[in-house]
Design an enzyme around this catalytic site. Structure first.
Site, PDB file in Angstrom:
ATOM      1  N   ALA A  66      10.680  71.740 -54.511  1.00  0.00           N
ATOM      2  CA  ALA A  66       9.957  70.635 -55.148  1.00  0.00           C
ATOM      3  C   ALA A  66      10.667  69.303 -54.888  1.00  0.00           C
ATOM      4  O   ALA A  66      10.032  68.267 -54.760  1.00  0.00           O
ATOM      5  CB  ALA A  66       9.820  70.873 -56.646  1.00  0.00           C
ATOM      6  N   TYR A  68      11.940  67.630 -52.126  1.00  0.00           N
ATOM      7  CA  TYR A  68      11.796  67.815 -50.684  1.00  0.00           C
ATOM      8  C   TYR A  68      13.088  67.801 -49.862  1.00  0.00           C
ATOM      9  O   TYR A  68      13.246  68.635 -48.990  1.00  0.00           O
ATOM     10  CB  TYR A  68      10.799  66.808 -50.091  1.00  0.00           C
ATOM     11  CG  TYR A  68       9.362  67.235 -50.278  1.00  0.00           C
ATOM     12  CD1 TYR A  68       8.914  68.480 -49.862  1.00  0.00           C
ATOM     13  CD2 TYR A  68       8.452  66.382 -50.874  1.00  0.00           C
ATOM     14  CE1 TYR A  68       7.600  68.871 -50.032  1.00  0.00           C
ATOM     15  CE2 TYR A  68       7.132  66.763 -51.054  1.00  0.00           C
ATOM     16  CZ  TYR A  68       6.703  68.008 -50.629  1.00  0.00           C
ATOM     17  OH  TYR A  68       5.413  68.385 -50.800  1.00  0.00           O
ATOM     18  N   CYS A  73      14.681  74.004 -42.832  1.00  0.00           N
ATOM     19  CA  CYS A  73      13.780  74.432 -41.761  1.00  0.00           C
ATOM     20  C   CYS A  73      14.142  75.838 -41.296  1.00  0.00           C
ATOM     21  O   CYS A  73      15.271  76.308 -41.472  1.00  0.00           O
ATOM     22  CB  CYS A  73      13.881  73.473 -40.583  1.00  0.00           C
ATOM     23  SG  CYS A  73      13.415  71.773 -40.951  1.00  0.00           S
ATOM     24  N   GLU A  75      14.630  76.970 -38.284  1.00  0.00           N
ATOM     25  CA  GLU A  75      15.673  77.011 -37.257  1.00  0.00           C
ATOM     26  C   GLU A  75      17.067  76.959 -37.873  1.00  0.00           C
ATOM     27  O   GLU A  75      17.952  77.720 -37.489  1.00  0.00           O
ATOM     28  CB  GLU A  75      15.501  75.843 -36.276  1.00  0.00           C
ATOM     29  CG  GLU A  75      14.199  75.854 -35.523  1.00  0.00           C
ATOM     30  CD  GLU A  75      13.079  75.055 -36.188  1.00  0.00           C
ATOM     31  OE1 GLU A  75      12.207  74.563 -35.456  1.00  0.00           O
ATOM     32  OE2 GLU A  75      13.087  74.922 -37.437  1.00  0.00           O
ATOM     33  N   CYS A 112      12.386  69.825 -35.417  1.00  0.00           N
ATOM     34  CA  CYS A 112      12.561  68.444 -35.871  1.00  0.00           C
ATOM     35  C   CYS A 112      13.910  67.921 -35.372  1.00  0.00           C
ATOM     36  O   CYS A 112      14.728  68.672 -34.833  1.00  0.00           O
ATOM     37  CB  CYS A 112      12.484  68.378 -37.400  1.00  0.00           C
ATOM     38  SG  CYS A 112      13.926  69.062 -38.253  1.00  0.00           S
ATOM     39  N   CYS A 115      17.007  69.679 -36.798  1.00  0.00           N
ATOM     40  CA  CYS A 115      17.186  71.014 -36.211  1.00  0.00           C
ATOM     41  C   CYS A 115      17.678  70.916 -34.767  1.00  0.00           C
ATOM     42  O   CYS A 115      18.505  71.716 -34.333  1.00  0.00           O
ATOM     43  CB  CYS A 115      15.891  71.813 -36.280  1.00  0.00           C
ATOM     44  SG  CYS A 115      15.520  72.360 -37.960  1.00  0.00           S
TER      45      CYS A 115
END
Length: 161
Positions: A66, A68, A73, A75, A112, A115
């Site tokens: 929640a 963020y 991720c 990866e 991203c 990552c």
């Protein structure tokens, strides 16, 4: 003034059916574990599966929160799991895929920026490139020789010398 250019090439397959049996199996594993992603906010389930040089296969999925910035991720979840379970064992190939619950999942997804940096750091740490297979649940598949190709002008430990 001098002008320089950065380019790289990659393989493009129309579908996973064109991949080698080993690559297709790894991508299938990644596609299967998209259901393990925790993505109640974005409904964008990302999964990664990696074959290690020792023959082991490790998976990771995105884990939202929640708050963020607290999420991780797929990866980086995989890199963390791999490094914890098999310290200093190189990743041979990593397949990354997704299932967009709210839309299509028919084109390759790319890591991203955060990552990409983590992948390059892992390559550097274990002195071995990570070959990437990027795809959706269906459609085209990209195969990239090494993760570092996705991040030109990488910031590395050498920059801190």
């Amino acid at each position: 003034m001098n002008k320089d250019e950065y380019r790289f090439s990659f393989e493009v397959y129309d579908s996973s059916n064109e991949l080698s049996a080993k690559d297709a199996e790894l991508l299938t594993k990644a596609r299967e574990v998209t259901v393990d992603a925790y993505a109640p906010y974005s409904n964008f389930h990302v999964a990664a599966a990696a074959s290690l040089v020792n023959g082991e296969v490790v998976t990771g999925t995105n884990q939202e929160n929640a708050s963020y910035p607290v999420g991780i991720c797929a990866e980086r979840a995989l890199l963390s799991a791999s490094s914890s379970l098999f310290p200093n064992v190189a990743i041979e190939t990593m397949a990354v895929t997704y299932d967009n619950i709210n839309g299509k999942s028919d084109r390759p997804v790319s890591p991203c920026g955060m990552c990409r940096q983590a992948l390059v750091e892992h390559e550097s740490r274990v002195h071995h490139p990570i070959r990437l297979i990027l795809s959706g649940k269906e459609g085209k598949v990209y195969v990239i020789e090494k993760a570092s190709m996705l991040l030109p002008f990488t910031f590395t430990s050498g920059d801190m010398d």
